[in-house]
Design an enzyme around this catalytic site. Structure first.
Site, short mmCIF file in Angstrom:
data_model
loop_
_atom_site.label_atom_id
_atom_site.label_comp_id
_atom_site.label_asym_id
_atom_site.label_seq_id
_atom_site.Cartn_x
_atom_site.Cartn_y
_atom_site.Cartn_z
N SER A 147 -9.38 5.95 -5.75
CA SER A 147 -9.96 5.63 -4.43
C SER A 147 -9.49 6.62 -3.37
O SER A 147 -10.29 7.11 -2.57
CB SER A 147 -9.64 4.19 -4.02
OG SER A 147 -8.28 3.92 -4.16
N ASP A 189 -0.85 7.55 -1.36
CA ASP A 189 -1.92 8.12 -2.17
C ASP A 189 -2.72 9.17 -1.40
O ASP A 189 -3.03 10.24 -1.91
CB ASP A 189 -2.87 7.02 -2.67
CG ASP A 189 -2.13 5.96 -3.47
OD1 ASP A 189 -0.94 6.18 -3.80
OD2 ASP A 189 -2.72 4.91 -3.77
C1 GLA Z 1 -1.30 1.63 -4.32
C2 GLA Z 1 -1.34 1.90 -2.82
C3 GLA Z 1 -0.16 2.76 -2.39
C4 GLA Z 1 1.16 2.19 -2.89
C5 GLA Z 1 1.07 1.83 -4.37
C6 GLA Z 1 2.29 1.09 -4.86
O1 GLA Z 1 -1.47 2.83 -5.03
O2 GLA Z 1 -2.54 2.55 -2.47
O3 GLA Z 1 -0.16 2.88 -0.98
O4 GLA Z 1 1.55 1.09 -2.12
O5 GLA Z 1 -0.06 1.04 -4.66
O6 GLA Z 1 3.41 1.91 -4.80
#
Ligand code: GLA
Length: 387
Positions: A127, A171
């Site tokens: 995403s 991310d």
């Molecule tokens: C998802 C979220 C991130 C982070 C991870 C867990 O990937 O998008 O921001 O919180 O989970 O570490």
């Protein structure tokens, strides 16, 4: 050159006559530091060779025309007249355009063909790759001149507001800032970061996908965030300088344990310990001590399973199967949890045995085969020349 580039370029030619801008937007791994980003803590991610490729061109009218190569579906919407789609994937894209408009940036209509090889919903951040890739592409296409951090924040806001997941910044940050052969230790409060080389030729990063996708992930994700906030409220009654779990120490937590709901306590204890582990892991990288890094990854998994409770039977089975293979330095679940994938640090020579044994053991335990990917650490989102 990413192998998807010619495929997406050809797909674009099948739909539109003009020459597109081509952008490669990677998925990510995270060595350690899970569920710490929204607690203003630390993470240690890297961008991967698994990526989404975009082919994008401006249109004279106000239409956004999206074509998903992987789903073989199309979606059209007028600029500003966005609506949630039952197809789901258009929401990640509309969310980005929506944020550009809300921030007052002059974005016009455009054509967009995209597709790639990041396993979807697997914890490799497909995403964020979609959001970061489109944000990067529109910034170039319409000459907006936004800097990297502005793109990261815009992409994160798209996910928070349009998709409705209160994700942290890890991310989107690594999607834009990743670099070949290095991971980045990000301070999710100050957004300062430090790069650490990850270029051991004798080691591989192996992603094992449970192929389980849990809808629970986003609702439980938001519950975890709320539990962390509840923990912060308890601590703030004693020390108002605590703004997030980033500011908490094991001593402070321990001192006030009796005032905590026991579940909230375990959540907070995990986060404080995981933040400490990220510091220890980056120190281990400096010493080139991958055995210590692997041990820290194992501890991270135990905390995610027992205290943060975001693992699953399938993830635990993959981690256990991985650890039985000689030459595996460490393994843990990766990403938000409940399904998706694990990350293992494996000696290069041991990879064939890893693939065979983990597949066999997982299938014996769960009744289906996992999907195993060996990934490389590559550059963050960037434009590429056409083919
Ligand atoms: C998802 C979220 C991130 C982070 C991870 C867990 O990937 O998008 O921001 O919180 O989970 O570490």
């Amino acid at each position: 050159m990413n192998a998807q580039v010619p495929v997406i370029a050809a797909k674009f030619r099948g739909h539109f006559p003009e020459k597109p801008l081509l952008v490669v937007s990677p998925g990510r791994i995270n060595l350690i530091g899970e569920h710490t980003d929204y607690n203003e803590g630390f993470v240690l991610p890297g961008a991967t060779d698994k990526a989404v490729v975009f082919a994008v061109s401006p249109r004279p009218d106000g239409l956004c025309h999206f074509v998903s190569h992987d789903f073989n579906q199309e979606f059209r919407c007028e600029l500003g007249a966005f609506h949630r789609s039952p197809l789901r994937w258009p929401d990640y894209l509309q969310g980005v355009v929506d944020q550009f408009l809300k921030a007052g940036h002059r974005v016009g209509g455009f054509n967009c063909v995209f597709g790639g090889d990041i396993p979807i919903g697997a914890g490799m951040s497909s995403s964020a790759a979609i959001e970061g890739g489109l944000a990067f592409a529109l910034n170039v296409l319409f000459g907006l001149g936004l800097d990297s951090l502005a793109l990261v924040k815009l992409a994160q806001k798209a996910e928070n507001e349009f998709v409705g997941v209160r994700c942290g910044i890890m991310d989107q940050f690594i999607n834009i800032h990743g670099r070949e052969k290095s991971v980045l230790k990000l301070d999710c409060r100050s957004l300062e970061f430090e790069r650490f080389p990850f270029e051991r030729e004798d080691l591989r990063i192996v992603i094992s996908d449970t192929l389980v996708r849990r809808e629970l992930a986003s609702s439980e994700y938001n519950v975890r965030r709320a539990q962390c906030e509840a923990g912060v409220s308890v601590l703030r009654m004693h020390d108002p300088s605590v703004r997030s779990l980033r500011d908490a120490t094991l001593d402070l937590l321990g001192e006030h344990r009796a005032e905590f709901d026991p579940v909230v306590y375990r959540r907070c204890d995990y986060v404080v310990r995981e933040n400490i582990r990220v510091g220890d892991a980056s120190a281990a990288l400096v010493r080139n001590d991958f055995a210590v890094l692997g041990g820290l990854m194992n501890l991270s998994h135990a905390g995610l399973r027992d205290d943060y409770e975001v693992s699953s039977v399938e993830l635990d089975a993959l981690v256990e199967a991985a650890r039985r293979v000689p030459g595996v330095l460490g393994a843990r679940m990766m990403g938000a949890g409940f399904g998706g994938c694990t990350i293992s640090l494996v000696e290069a020579d041991a990879v064939p045995e890893f693939e065979a044994r983990v597949a066999r053991d997982y299938e014996a335990a769960i009744g289906r085969a996992p999907k195993i990917h060996v990934v490389r650490i590559e550059a963050g989102t960037h434009a590429v020349e056409g083919v």
